[in-house]
Design a protein around this motif. Structure first.
Motif, short mmCIF file in Angstrom:
data_model
loop_
_atom_site.label_atom_id
_atom_site.label_comp_id
_atom_site.label_asym_id
_atom_site.label_seq_id
_atom_site.Cartn_x
_atom_site.Cartn_y
_atom_site.Cartn_z
N UNK A 176 0.84 -1.20 0.00
CA UNK A 176 0.00 0.00 0.00
C UNK A 176 0.87 1.26 0.00
N UNK A 177 1.93 1.27 0.79
CA UNK A 177 2.83 2.42 0.84
C UNK A 177 3.56 2.61 -0.49
N UNK A 178 3.91 1.51 -1.13
CA UNK A 178 4.58 1.58 -2.43
C UNK A 178 3.67 2.18 -3.49
N UNK A 179 2.42 1.75 -3.52
CA UNK A 179 1.45 2.33 -4.45
C UNK A 179 1.19 3.80 -4.16
N UNK A 180 1.14 4.15 -2.89
CA UNK A 180 0.94 5.54 -2.50
C UNK A 180 2.13 6.40 -2.93
N UNK A 181 3.34 5.88 -2.74
CA UNK A 181 4.54 6.62 -3.15
C UNK A 181 4.57 6.80 -4.66
N UNK A 182 4.17 5.78 -5.39
CA UNK A 182 4.15 5.89 -6.85
C UNK A 182 3.14 6.94 -7.31
N UNK A 183 1.95 6.93 -6.70
CA UNK A 183 0.95 7.94 -7.05
C UNK A 183 1.43 9.34 -6.67
N UNK A 184 2.11 9.46 -5.55
CA UNK A 184 2.62 10.76 -5.12
C UNK A 184 3.77 11.24 -6.00
N UNK A 185 4.58 10.31 -6.49
CA UNK A 185 5.69 10.69 -7.37
C UNK A 185 5.19 11.18 -8.72
N UNK A 186 4.00 10.80 -9.08
CA UNK A 186 3.40 11.24 -10.34
C UNK A 186 2.50 12.46 -10.15
N UNK A 187 2.63 13.16 -9.04
CA UNK A 187 1.73 14.27 -8.72
C UNK A 187 2.18 15.60 -9.29
N UNK A 188 3.16 15.61 -10.15
CA UNK A 188 3.66 16.86 -10.72
C UNK A 188 2.72 17.36 -11.82
N UNK A 189 2.81 18.63 -12.07
CA UNK A 189 2.02 19.21 -13.17
C UNK A 189 2.97 19.58 -14.30
N UNK A 190 2.43 19.88 -15.45
CA UNK A 190 3.26 20.25 -16.60
C UNK A 190 4.02 21.56 -16.36
N UNK A 191 3.48 22.40 -15.49
CA UNK A 191 4.16 23.65 -15.18
C UNK A 191 5.47 23.40 -14.42
N UNK A 192 5.58 22.27 -13.75
CA UNK A 192 6.77 21.96 -12.97
C UNK A 192 7.91 21.39 -13.81
N UNK A 193 7.62 21.01 -15.06
CA UNK A 193 8.64 20.42 -15.94
C UNK A 193 9.51 21.54 -16.50
N UNK A 194 10.81 21.35 -16.40
CA UNK A 194 11.77 22.32 -16.90
C UNK A 194 12.58 21.69 -18.03
N UNK A 195 12.79 22.45 -19.09
CA UNK A 195 13.57 21.97 -20.23
C UNK A 195 14.94 22.62 -20.18
N UNK A 196 15.96 21.79 -20.12
CA UNK A 196 17.35 22.27 -20.10
C UNK A 196 18.08 21.58 -21.24
N UNK A 197 18.12 22.24 -22.39
CA UNK A 197 18.72 21.64 -23.57
C UNK A 197 17.84 20.51 -24.06
N UNK A 198 18.38 19.31 -24.11
CA UNK A 198 17.57 18.14 -24.49
C UNK A 198 17.22 17.29 -23.27
N UNK A 199 17.35 17.87 -22.11
CA UNK A 199 17.08 17.15 -20.85
C UNK A 199 15.87 17.77 -20.16
N UNK A 200 14.94 16.92 -19.73
CA UNK A 200 13.76 17.37 -19.00
C UNK A 200 13.93 17.06 -17.52
#
Length: 150
Positions: free
Chosen positions: A52-76
């Motif tokens: 249950x904790x592993x599934x919760x951590x996975x869901x929490x790790x995917x909680x970012x929004x597109x605004x939080x993604x930063x592009x640095x050259x060809x690296x996200x």
């Protein structure tokens, strides 16, 4: 050979000695079975909580929004916010189906901005309570998940 052994009733003082030994070994065997069953139950309950904790951590790790993604050259890269991680973990636990007792989200945070760390606590109740096995044991697990771009 002694003559008193040949007389009928001469071995009457040894009667019942195997009965006490049999009772002792039965109690010992049942106690051992009880401890093994309880230890197995505790182990399985901890594994369920970790899942249950592993599934919760996975869901929490995917909680970012597109605004939080930063592009640095060809690296996200992205930066996780601890508040978003906590909200996502709480929402996941609200929807998750489990048979655990007294589940509590102890900690949900992103320490490094890249991964979500979840600490959860539950209580294990012994299937059969005796003096050999405690009635309840608190268990706590920590799981970490990371969202990675390729």
């Amino acid at each position: 050979m002694r003559r008193d052994r040949l007389r009928p009733g001469a071995d009457h003082d040894e009667q019942g000695s195997t009965l006490l030994l049999t009772i002792f070994y039965c109690v010992l065997g049942l106690s051992l079975i009880l401890v093994v069953v309880s230890a197995t139950s505790l182990y399985l309950e901890r594994k369920r909580l970790f899942t249950l904790a592993d599934g919760t951590a996975l869901a929490a790790a995917e909680s970012w929004s597109l605004d939080a993604v930063q592009v640095e050259g060809d690296h996200l890269s992205l930066e996780l916010d601890s508040a978003d991680v906590g909200r996502a973990a709480t929402a996941y636990l609200g929807d998750a189906v489990h048979e655990l007792h007294d589940v509590e989200l102890v900690r949900a945070a992103s320490d490094d901005g890249q991964s979500a760390t979840i600490t959860m606590r539950a209580v294990w109740y012994a299937p059969i309570h005796t003096e050999l096995v405690p009635l309840l044991v608190p268990i706590e697990v920590t799981a970490t998940a990371r969202s990675v771009f390729h």
